[in-house]
Design an enzyme around this catalytic site. Sequence first.
Site, mmCIF file in Angstrom:
data_model
loop_
_atom_site.group_PDB
_atom_site.id
_atom_site.type_symbol
_atom_site.label_atom_id
_atom_site.label_comp_id
_atom_site.label_asym_id
_atom_site.label_seq_id
_atom_site.Cartn_x
_atom_site.Cartn_y
_atom_site.Cartn_z
ATOM 1 N N SER A 35 0.046 -1.699 5.094
ATOM 2 C CA SER A 35 0.703 -1.593 4.812
ATOM 3 C C SER A 35 2.104 -2.161 5.286
ATOM 4 O O SER A 35 2.149 -2.825 6.226
ATOM 5 C CB SER A 35 1.452 -0.061 5.258
ATOM 6 O OG SER A 35 2.589 0.774 5.038
ATOM 7 N N ARG A 36 3.892 -1.999 5.155
ATOM 8 C CA ARG A 36 4.510 -2.831 5.146
ATOM 9 C C ARG A 36 4.946 -2.423 6.716
ATOM 10 O O ARG A 36 5.668 -3.120 8.165
ATOM 11 C CB ARG A 36 5.669 -3.224 3.926
ATOM 12 C CG ARG A 36 5.388 -3.661 2.888
ATOM 13 C CD ARG A 36 6.775 -4.483 1.868
ATOM 14 N NE ARG A 36 6.798 -2.758 1.663
ATOM 15 C CZ ARG A 36 7.453 -2.218 0.870
ATOM 16 N NH1 ARG A 36 8.752 -3.616 0.389
ATOM 17 N NH2 ARG A 36 7.719 -1.333 0.134
ATOM 18 N N TYR A 57 0.503 -6.977 3.349
ATOM 19 C CA TYR A 57 -0.332 -7.023 2.508
ATOM 20 C C TYR A 57 -1.096 -8.126 2.671
ATOM 21 O O TYR A 57 -2.952 -8.484 2.473
ATOM 22 C CB TYR A 57 -0.031 -6.564 1.184
ATOM 23 C CG TYR A 57 0.866 -5.477 1.237
ATOM 24 C CD1 TYR A 57 0.224 -4.119 1.956
ATOM 25 C CD2 TYR A 57 2.225 -5.313 0.365
ATOM 26 C CE1 TYR A 57 1.022 -3.424 0.949
ATOM 27 C CE2 TYR A 57 2.993 -4.397 0.850
ATOM 28 C CZ TYR A 57 2.418 -2.591 0.890
ATOM 29 O OH TYR A 57 3.870 -1.985 0.715
ATOM 30 N N HIS A 78 3.447 -4.155 -7.971
ATOM 31 C CA HIS A 78 1.629 -4.126 -8.469
ATOM 32 C C HIS A 78 1.537 -5.078 -8.585
ATOM 33 O O HIS A 78 0.491 -6.127 -8.681
ATOM 34 C CB HIS A 78 1.559 -3.127 -9.503
ATOM 35 C CG HIS A 78 1.227 -1.966 -9.552
ATOM 36 N ND1 HIS A 78 0.483 -0.690 -10.608
ATOM 37 C CD2 HIS A 78 1.712 -1.571 -8.177
ATOM 38 C CE1 HIS A 78 1.356 0.314 -9.893
ATOM 39 N NE2 HIS A 78 1.460 0.324 -8.254
ATOM 40 N N LYS A 96 -2.663 2.756 -11.789
ATOM 41 C CA LYS A 96 -1.764 2.249 -13.532
ATOM 42 C C LYS A 96 -0.121 2.949 -12.536
ATOM 43 O O LYS A 96 -0.852 3.103 -11.712
ATOM 44 C CB LYS A 96 -2.566 3.163 -14.045
ATOM 45 C CG LYS A 96 -2.737 4.313 -13.503
ATOM 46 C CD LYS A 96 -1.130 5.747 -13.309
ATOM 47 C CE LYS A 96 -1.712 6.666 -12.795
ATOM 48 N NZ LYS A 96 -0.024 7.420 -12.747
ATOM 49 N N ASP A 178 3.982 6.342 -14.291
ATOM 50 C CA ASP A 178 3.821 6.744 -13.586
ATOM 51 C C ASP A 178 3.021 8.385 -14.127
ATOM 52 O O ASP A 178 1.446 8.557 -14.578
ATOM 53 C CB ASP A 178 4.525 8.322 -12.820
ATOM 54 C CG ASP A 178 4.152 8.360 -11.487
ATOM 55 O OD1 ASP A 178 3.417 7.605 -10.812
ATOM 56 O OD2 ASP A 178 3.408 9.418 -11.074
#
Length: 335
Positions: A35-36, A57, A78, A96, A178
Amino acid sequence: MTQNRWGIAGAGFIAGMFAWDMGFTNEATVTAVGSRDLAKAQAFADERGPMRAHGSYEELIADPEVDFVYVAVPHSEHARVAELAVRAGKPVLVEKPFALNAAQAESLFELAKSEKVFVMEGMWSRFLPHMAKLREVIESGRIGEVVSVSADHGLRFDPNFPEHRLYDRTLGGGALLDLGVYPVSLVAGLLGDITEISAYGTLTATGVDAETSAVMRDAAGRHGIISTSLSTESPNRASVNGTLGRVELGYNYMIPTDLRIVTFGEGNPAHGEKVEDYIGAVEGGMGWRFEALEVGRCVRAGTLESPVVPHALTLKTLRLMDEIRRQVGVRYDAD
């Protein structure tokens, strides 16, 4: 058996569900999360571990004990994070929607092909038992030729909390990408080349779609009808309608659910109907692991894409959503 070692990019809800579900297979394991925010990654690892936590990442992808990467970051990231994995030579599963638009997806698929790295969209519902049964019924001809597909997916997200990612245009928010991706992908997978689209939407104050509906027609004249919403919980059902019958998909058809297969006597509803119920249960978990196992199978077989979620289906779905967004007026910075 050597387990496939997965690293998860992202530490949100879906990442947690993926990690939990991987606990129901011996073929794969999650070894790291990135994670950041290192503290967020560490909290995720403490809850879902044992696994290592990384504060970026890039660090996650470089981890020598990570062989496969699952991208579960916000939509806007993404393509960028998936590209990092591809350039590192690591097979990648991208939650997705695969990207914000078709152009991003085309670029990533071209890169993956040139680097000879496996890439797949994480459309996990296509691997669930009821979806496999749906494809089997259609391919068998039991409901005849498909005439139309109708599907909706709507959930209520409180508009008094506009900081939620689904209300954030910079994160690729909105109902369509979403939630609507499920019905659009269903239509894309069952109809031919879409030649006409009429779409309507209602936007939030933040510039994303709260409500979107669309009617599509393919070159053979078959119809696809979809709706999606952030404002209300809709029936969340779908129907595939053929000349000899139909398949009704149960509530929340994007997760393990039931099917009702209705066939017409002598091809005519007036002569009575035959009904068969199919329960698409998953033993343990919810089935997110199935997409990860598919990545492992494809990589072992030396293929660069999956026949269950081929690149062409991902691109077709994104192109449809690009046009729907254009018509309803949702724009992202990547467009």
